[in-house]
Enzyme design. Sequence first.
Site, short mmCIF file in Angstrom:
data_model
loop_
_atom_site.label_atom_id
_atom_site.label_comp_id
_atom_site.label_asym_id
_atom_site.label_seq_id
_atom_site.Cartn_x
_atom_site.Cartn_y
_atom_site.Cartn_z
N GLN A 1 4.72 9.08 7.31
CA GLN A 1 3.81 9.97 6.57
C GLN A 1 4.26 11.42 6.72
O GLN A 1 4.29 12.17 5.74
CB GLN A 1 2.38 9.81 7.09
CG GLN A 1 1.78 8.46 6.73
CD GLN A 1 0.40 8.26 7.33
OE1 GLN A 1 -0.13 9.13 8.01
NE2 GLN A 1 -0.18 7.11 7.06
N SER B 1 7.09 9.05 12.27
CA SER B 1 6.03 8.90 11.27
C SER B 1 6.58 9.05 9.86
O SER B 1 7.09 10.11 9.48
CB SER B 1 4.94 9.95 11.50
OG SER B 1 4.10 10.01 10.38
N ARG C 1 -6.26 1.88 18.06
CA ARG C 1 -6.07 0.42 17.93
C ARG C 1 -5.77 -0.26 19.26
O ARG C 1 -6.00 -1.45 19.40
CB ARG C 1 -4.97 0.12 16.90
CG ARG C 1 -5.45 0.39 15.48
CD ARG C 1 -4.40 0.10 14.43
NE ARG C 1 -5.03 0.16 13.11
CZ ARG C 1 -4.36 0.28 11.97
NH1 ARG C 1 -3.05 0.37 11.97
NH2 ARG C 1 -5.02 0.31 10.81
N LYS D 1 0.83 -1.21 0.00
CA LYS D 1 0.00 0.00 0.00
C LYS D 1 0.87 1.26 0.00
O LYS D 1 0.60 2.19 -0.75
CB LYS D 1 -0.92 -0.04 1.23
CG LYS D 1 -1.88 1.13 1.31
CD LYS D 1 -3.17 0.77 2.03
CE LYS D 1 -2.96 0.55 3.52
NZ LYS D 1 -2.67 1.80 4.25
N ASP E 1 1.92 -1.16 11.98
CA ASP E 1 0.59 -1.59 11.52
C ASP E 1 0.28 -3.03 11.92
O ASP E 1 -0.83 -3.52 11.69
CB ASP E 1 0.49 -1.47 9.99
CG ASP E 1 0.49 -0.01 9.55
OD1 ASP E 1 0.10 0.86 10.36
OD2 ASP E 1 0.89 0.26 8.40
N ARG F 1 -7.59 -3.13 9.58
CA ARG F 1 -6.71 -4.07 10.28
C ARG F 1 -7.35 -4.65 11.53
O ARG F 1 -7.05 -5.76 11.94
CB ARG F 1 -5.37 -3.42 10.60
CG ARG F 1 -4.62 -2.99 9.34
CD ARG F 1 -3.16 -2.72 9.59
NE ARG F 1 -2.62 -1.81 8.61
CZ ARG F 1 -2.30 -2.12 7.36
NH1 ARG F 1 -2.47 -3.34 6.92
NH2 ARG F 1 -1.82 -1.21 6.53
C1 S3P Z 1 2.59 4.73 6.23
C2 S3P Z 1 3.11 5.11 7.43
C3 S3P Z 1 2.56 4.67 8.73
C4 S3P Z 1 1.61 3.50 8.59
C5 S3P Z 1 0.68 3.65 7.43
C6 S3P Z 1 1.45 3.80 6.14
C7 S3P Z 1 3.21 5.24 5.00
O1 S3P Z 1 1.86 5.75 9.32
O2 S3P Z 1 0.88 3.31 9.78
O3 S3P Z 1 -0.17 2.54 7.32
O4 S3P Z 1 2.93 4.71 3.90
O5 S3P Z 1 4.02 6.18 5.09
P1 S3P Z 1 2.63 6.86 10.23
O6 S3P Z 1 3.54 7.60 9.36
O7 S3P Z 1 1.53 7.75 10.76
O8 S3P Z 1 3.31 6.07 11.32
#
Ligand code: S3P
Length: 448
Positions: free
Chosen positions: A176, A174, A358, A28, A327, A403
């Site tokens: 993200q 993070s 979660r 993903k 995750d 999940r």
């Molecule tokens: C992801 C980062 C994670 C993860 C998410 C996908 C990504 O989140 O939980 O399912 O693709 O960068 P966080 O950056 O908030 O930890």
Amino acid sequence: MSGHGEAQPMKSRKSGPLQGVAEVPGDKSISHRSLIFGAMAVGETKISGLLEGQDVLDTAKAMRAFGATVTRHGQGIWTVNGVGVGGFREPEDVIDCGNSGTGVRLIMGTMATTPITATFTGDASLRKRPMGRVTDPLSLFGARAYGRQGGRLPMTVVGAANPVPVRYALPVASAQVKSAVLLAGLNAPGETVVIEREPTRDHSERMLVGFGAKLRVEKTAEGQVITLTGQPELRPQSVAVPRDPSSAAFPVCAALIVEGSDILVPGVSQNATRNGLYLTLVEMGADIAFQNPREEGGEPVADLRVRFSGDMKGIEVPPERAPSMIDEYPVLSVVAAYATGRTVMRGVKELRVKESDRIDAMARGLEACGVRVEEDEDTLIVHGMGPGGVPGGATCATHIDHRIAMSFLVCGLAAKAPVAVDDGSPIQTSFPVFEELMRGLGAEIERG
Ligand code: S3P
């Protein structure tokens, strides 16, 4: 409650041995990034193995709204004709990222250094999640964001007309947030620097280099220092998306707890920023053989042969491992319920701001299934009941969280009485073939 549309109750029951090959869909994280980086390149990016889950389809739609041409040619085969760094046009309508935190945060970063305005929203789960962690660093580039209280969606981002590069130390581990800052840095002049104390998934860094950006990573006393040179011309790529280790976790954990199981899960990423669950399972005594190690789509992968493991022991999961398995804690807590002794998961408060809280969702559901758990803000402890020892016989709330839904359906496959979930529809966001794939292995999962 379902995100958009009708809730889909589902149920699983004690199953015979799981057998066969589990080919899980594309990753993903890499799927979102291949569409977004493709949209920032000049020319045609070719993608194979794209995850066609709702989260990724929402990102594809968003890239079209910002001006890229995104075309599906067949199962997992897509092309993106990009508009170049800084080439996004202003979308005509609100961008709906559905359930996807990754989608909305990465796209906000990408448009934040272009002088356009975009309004973002999402489903009831995404509208509860904090966006300030992304808009705070984006404001340093000169972007402005106007959202609901607590930095919640819907939110309007006004991109910076004259962006300046930033130096930003991540306050939370993070990927993200890291990726949003790097994507914003693409259209800022000079060097943008992100510092992370604990390494998080590194797909953005790897892919940015692959698309031709100048990026270097140094390990220092402060942590990992990532330096990106802004305003590159990104070159289109052919991206072969490897299978998702976070999706592979579900058949793997199911096989470990269902007596007599023996399955093969090919092409599971061994990227050190993603493989924490697998290290943990092996420490617990899981029978997993890592066969045929190789490289696929730029990621180290192996085929996993997984057999029922009746003598798994609870362990203390090292907190510093959390980013590499963030995750996977929900499904690990299910395996922990079938192990002997306590499994202690500390340093996991980030789980409270995922698609659902979660820690709370797993604690309440496991308790309803007859498992003893302890929790505090940053910790989840599961008291194992041994192989086949979970009573089950409960309906668990999934809180629009794929999940959580898949974890409790895995739990029911070895429980004494069936386990139901109130809504399995969110599974479509990340693992649309979950039900079919699990049934193909022999799992007794049904709707209603
Ligand atoms: C992801 C980062 C994670 C993860 C998410 C996908 C990504 O989140 O939980 O399912 O693709 O960068 P966080 O950056 O908030 O930890």
